[in-house]
Scaffold this motif. Structure first.
Motif, PDB file in Angstrom:
ATOM      1  N   GLY A  24       0.815  -1.217   0.000  1.00  0.00           N
ATOM      2  CA  GLY A  24       0.000   0.000   0.000  1.00  0.00           C
ATOM      3  C   GLY A  24       0.845   1.262   0.000  1.00  0.00           C
ATOM      4  O   GLY A  24       0.569   2.206  -0.748  1.00  0.00           O
ATOM      5  N   ILE A  25       1.878   1.290   0.824  1.00  0.00           N
ATOM      6  CA  ILE A  25       2.777   2.451   0.868  1.00  0.00           C
ATOM      7  C   ILE A  25       3.449   2.644  -0.487  1.00  0.00           C
ATOM      8  O   ILE A  25       3.533   3.764  -1.006  1.00  0.00           O
ATOM      9  CB  ILE A  25       3.841   2.284   1.980  1.00  0.00           C
ATOM     10  CG1 ILE A  25       3.204   2.415   3.353  1.00  0.00           C
ATOM     11  CG2 ILE A  25       4.986   3.266   1.819  1.00  0.00           C
ATOM     12  CD1 ILE A  25       2.714   3.797   3.711  1.00  0.00           C
ATOM     13  N   THR A  26       3.897   1.554  -1.083  1.00  0.00           N
ATOM     14  CA  THR A  26       4.557   1.631  -2.391  1.00  0.00           C
ATOM     15  C   THR A  26       3.593   2.156  -3.450  1.00  0.00           C
ATOM     16  O   THR A  26       3.956   3.020  -4.253  1.00  0.00           O
ATOM     17  CB  THR A  26       5.110   0.250  -2.792  1.00  0.00           C
ATOM     18  OG1 THR A  26       6.018  -0.183  -1.776  1.00  0.00           O
ATOM     19  CG2 THR A  26       5.815   0.297  -4.125  1.00  0.00           C
ATOM     20  N   ALA A  27       2.361   1.649  -3.441  1.00  0.00           N
ATOM     21  CA  ALA A  27       1.357   2.118  -4.404  1.00  0.00           C
ATOM     22  C   ALA A  27       1.059   3.599  -4.184  1.00  0.00           C
ATOM     23  O   ALA A  27       0.955   4.375  -5.143  1.00  0.00           O
ATOM     24  CB  ALA A  27       0.076   1.289  -4.281  1.00  0.00           C
ATOM     25  N   TYR A  28       0.937   4.004  -2.926  1.00  0.00           N
ATOM     26  CA  TYR A  28       0.690   5.419  -2.616  1.00  0.00           C
ATOM     27  C   TYR A  28       1.830   6.293  -3.145  1.00  0.00           C
ATOM     28  O   TYR A  28       1.592   7.314  -3.788  1.00  0.00           O
ATOM     29  CB  TYR A  28       0.512   5.613  -1.106  1.00  0.00           C
ATOM     30  CG  TYR A  28       0.575   7.058  -0.712  1.00  0.00           C
ATOM     31  CD1 TYR A  28      -0.512   7.900  -0.908  1.00  0.00           C
ATOM     32  CD2 TYR A  28       1.738   7.606  -0.182  1.00  0.00           C
ATOM     33  CE1 TYR A  28      -0.445   9.243  -0.580  1.00  0.00           C
ATOM     34  CE2 TYR A  28       1.814   8.943   0.150  1.00  0.00           C
ATOM     35  CZ  TYR A  28       0.725   9.757  -0.054  1.00  0.00           C
ATOM     36  OH  TYR A  28       0.791  11.093   0.256  1.00  0.00           O
ATOM     37  N   LEU A  29       3.060   5.894  -2.863  1.00  0.00           N
ATOM     38  CA  LEU A  29       4.210   6.682  -3.323  1.00  0.00           C
ATOM     39  C   LEU A  29       4.256   6.761  -4.846  1.00  0.00           C
ATOM     40  O   LEU A  29       4.725   7.745  -5.408  1.00  0.00           O
ATOM     41  CB  LEU A  29       5.514   6.080  -2.783  1.00  0.00           C
ATOM     42  CG  LEU A  29       5.724   6.199  -1.272  1.00  0.00           C
ATOM     43  CD1 LEU A  29       6.941   5.393  -0.838  1.00  0.00           C
ATOM     44  CD2 LEU A  29       5.844   7.646  -0.836  1.00  0.00           C
ATOM     45  N   TRP A  30       3.750   5.759  -5.499  1.00  0.00           N
ATOM     46  CA  TRP A  30       3.751   5.720  -6.957  1.00  0.00           C
ATOM     47  C   TRP A  30       2.711   6.667  -7.559  1.00  0.00           C
ATOM     48  O   TRP A  30       2.952   7.272  -8.590  1.00  0.00           O
ATOM     49  CB  TRP A  30       3.521   4.280  -7.416  1.00  0.00           C
ATOM     50  CG  TRP A  30       3.625   4.092  -8.882  1.00  0.00           C
ATOM     51  CD1 TRP A  30       4.753   4.162  -9.655  1.00  0.00           C
ATOM     52  CD2 TRP A  30       2.552   3.823  -9.777  1.00  0.00           C
ATOM     53  NE1 TRP A  30       4.439   3.940 -10.971  1.00  0.00           N
ATOM     54  CE2 TRP A  30       3.081   3.727 -11.070  1.00  0.00           C
ATOM     55  CE3 TRP A  30       1.182   3.638  -9.606  1.00  0.00           C
ATOM     56  CZ2 TRP A  30       2.304   3.467 -12.187  1.00  0.00           C
ATOM     57  CZ3 TRP A  30       0.408   3.375 -10.718  1.00  0.00           C
ATOM     58  CH2 TRP A  30       0.977   3.297 -11.993  1.00  0.00           C
ATOM     59  N   VAL A  31       1.537   6.821  -6.895  1.00  0.00           N
ATOM     60  CA  VAL A  31       0.464   7.623  -7.493  1.00  0.00           C
ATOM     61  C   VAL A  31       0.512   9.105  -7.121  1.00  0.00           C
ATOM     62  O   VAL A  31      -0.152   9.909  -7.766  1.00  0.00           O
ATOM     63  CB  VAL A  31      -0.954   7.076  -7.173  1.00  0.00           C
ATOM     64  CG1 VAL A  31      -1.105   5.663  -7.668  1.00  0.00           C
ATOM     65  CG2 VAL A  31      -1.295   7.213  -5.713  1.00  0.00           C
ATOM     66  N   THR A  32       1.254   9.463  -6.115  1.00  0.00           N
ATOM     67  CA  THR A  32       1.288  10.878  -5.741  1.00  0.00           C
ATOM     68  C   THR A  32       2.302  11.623  -6.609  1.00  0.00           C
ATOM     69  O   THR A  32       3.321  11.060  -7.007  1.00  0.00           O
ATOM     70  CB  THR A  32       1.611  11.068  -4.246  1.00  0.00           C
ATOM     71  OG1 THR A  32       2.864  10.466  -3.971  1.00  0.00           O
ATOM     72  CG2 THR A  32       0.536  10.477  -3.374  1.00  0.00           C
ATOM     73  N   PRO A  33       2.038  12.889  -6.875  1.00  0.00           N
ATOM     74  CA  PRO A  33       2.897  13.644  -7.790  1.00  0.00           C
ATOM     75  C   PRO A  33       4.189  14.159  -7.176  1.00  0.00           C
ATOM     76  O   PRO A  33       5.013  14.730  -7.876  1.00  0.00           O
ATOM     77  CB  PRO A  33       2.004  14.809  -8.218  1.00  0.00           C
ATOM     78  CG  PRO A  33       1.094  15.020  -7.061  1.00  0.00           C
ATOM     79  CD  PRO A  33       0.848  13.652  -6.488  1.00  0.00           C
ATOM     80  N   ILE A  34       4.366  13.987  -5.887  1.00  0.00           N
ATOM     81  CA  ILE A  34       5.602  14.461  -5.244  1.00  0.00           C
ATOM     82  C   ILE A  34       6.404  13.265  -4.761  1.00  0.00           C
ATOM     83  O   ILE A  34       5.888  12.161  -4.632  1.00  0.00           O
ATOM     84  CB  ILE A  34       5.307  15.437  -4.080  1.00  0.00           C
ATOM     85  CG1 ILE A  34       4.433  14.789  -3.018  1.00  0.00           C
ATOM     86  CG2 ILE A  34       4.676  16.710  -4.582  1.00  0.00           C
ATOM     87  CD1 ILE A  34       4.184  15.638  -1.807  1.00  0.00           C
ATOM     88  N   ARG A  35       7.645  13.484  -4.489  1.00  0.00           N
ATOM     89  CA  ARG A  35       8.536  12.433  -3.984  1.00  0.00           C
ATOM     90  C   ARG A  35       8.623  12.591  -2.471  1.00  0.00           C
ATOM     91  O   ARG A  35       9.488  13.300  -1.952  1.00  0.00           O
ATOM     92  CB  ARG A  35       9.918  12.537  -4.631  1.00  0.00           C
ATOM     93  CG  ARG A  35       9.907  12.361  -6.121  1.00  0.00           C
ATOM     94  CD  ARG A  35       9.537  10.929  -6.509  1.00  0.00           C
ATOM     95  NE  ARG A  35       8.729  10.897  -7.715  1.00  0.00           N
ATOM     96  CZ  ARG A  35       7.509  10.356  -7.801  1.00  0.00           C
ATOM     97  NH1 ARG A  35       6.937   9.808  -6.775  1.00  0.00           N
ATOM     98  NH2 ARG A  35       6.842  10.349  -8.927  1.00  0.00           N
ATOM     99  N   GLU A  36       7.694  11.925  -1.780  1.00  0.00           N
ATOM    100  CA  GLU A  36       7.550  12.093  -0.336  1.00  0.00           C
ATOM    101  C   GLU A  36       8.831  11.784   0.435  1.00  0.00           C
ATOM    102  O   GLU A  36       9.217  12.545   1.313  1.00  0.00           O
ATOM    103  CB  GLU A  36       6.413  11.206   0.200  1.00  0.00           C
ATOM    104  CG  GLU A  36       5.040  11.744  -0.053  1.00  0.00           C
ATOM    105  CD  GLU A  36       4.515  11.384  -1.429  1.00  0.00           C
ATOM    106  OE1 GLU A  36       5.271  10.778  -2.224  1.00  0.00           O
ATOM    107  OE2 GLU A  36       3.372  11.724  -1.723  1.00  0.00           O
ATOM    108  N   LEU A  37       9.465  10.679   0.128  1.00  0.00           N
ATOM    109  CA  LEU A  37      10.650  10.299   0.902  1.00  0.00           C
ATOM    110  C   LEU A  37      11.779  11.308   0.727  1.00  0.00           C
ATOM    111  O   LEU A  37      12.480  11.627   1.691  1.00  0.00           O
ATOM    112  CB  LEU A  37      11.093   8.887   0.531  1.00  0.00           C
ATOM    113  CG  LEU A  37      10.045   7.798   0.815  1.00  0.00           C
ATOM    114  CD1 LEU A  37      10.564   6.427   0.395  1.00  0.00           C
ATOM    115  CD2 LEU A  37       9.609   7.798   2.267  1.00  0.00           C
TER     116      LEU A  37
END
Length: 137
Positions: A24-37
């Motif tokens: 889920g975290i990986t999918a979330y990071l993939w769909v958001t337009p910013i690079r959260e990490l």
């Protein structure tokens, strides 16, 4: 020592829950337009607040299913459905509230960053809580 007989089941459910959550975290990071990490590494508090809320919101349905079943397959299936609803939420936000993610990373407007983070966090947590209650069977 009798209770240790449940240790393999505990480890299986913990491992399954972690794998579903990481997916889920990986999918979330993939769909958001910013690079959260990257933003978190730079010290962006607004992004960190939102990432915390999303992490919790993704865990809530997994936790709910874990309390309701003795089947790891159910945890994968229904945890995945809970994750899918979070991903859909963020895709809808990107579609209809286009500037919200950009506000998370605006260095000139710290208050705007925090406000955007709190708005996104609230949406994520509400959907996570509704998922968790819908998955209690």
């Amino acid at each position: 020592m009798e209770s240790l007989a449940n240790l393999p089941a505990y480890l299986m459910f913990l491992g399954t829950g972690l794998v579903v959550w990481l997916f889920g975290i990986t999918a979330y990071l993939w769909v958001t337009p910013i690079r959260e990490l990257e933003e978190i590494r730079k010290g962006n508090i607004a992004v960190a607040i939102n990432f915390l809320a999303v992490s919790l919101a993704l865990a809530l349905p997994i936790q709910s299913v874990g309390q309701s079943t003795f089947n790891a397959g159910d945890m994968i299936l229904w945890g995945g459905i809970g994750i899918l609803s979070q991903i859909l939420l963020h895709l809808i936000v990107r579609l209809f509230w286009k500037k919200l993610y950009a506000r998370l990373t605006d260095p000139a407007n710290e208050k705007g960053c925090i406000a955007a983070a709190l708005a996104l966090s609230a949406l994520s947590l509400v959907v996570g809580m509704l998922n968790a209650s819908a998955l209690s069977y």
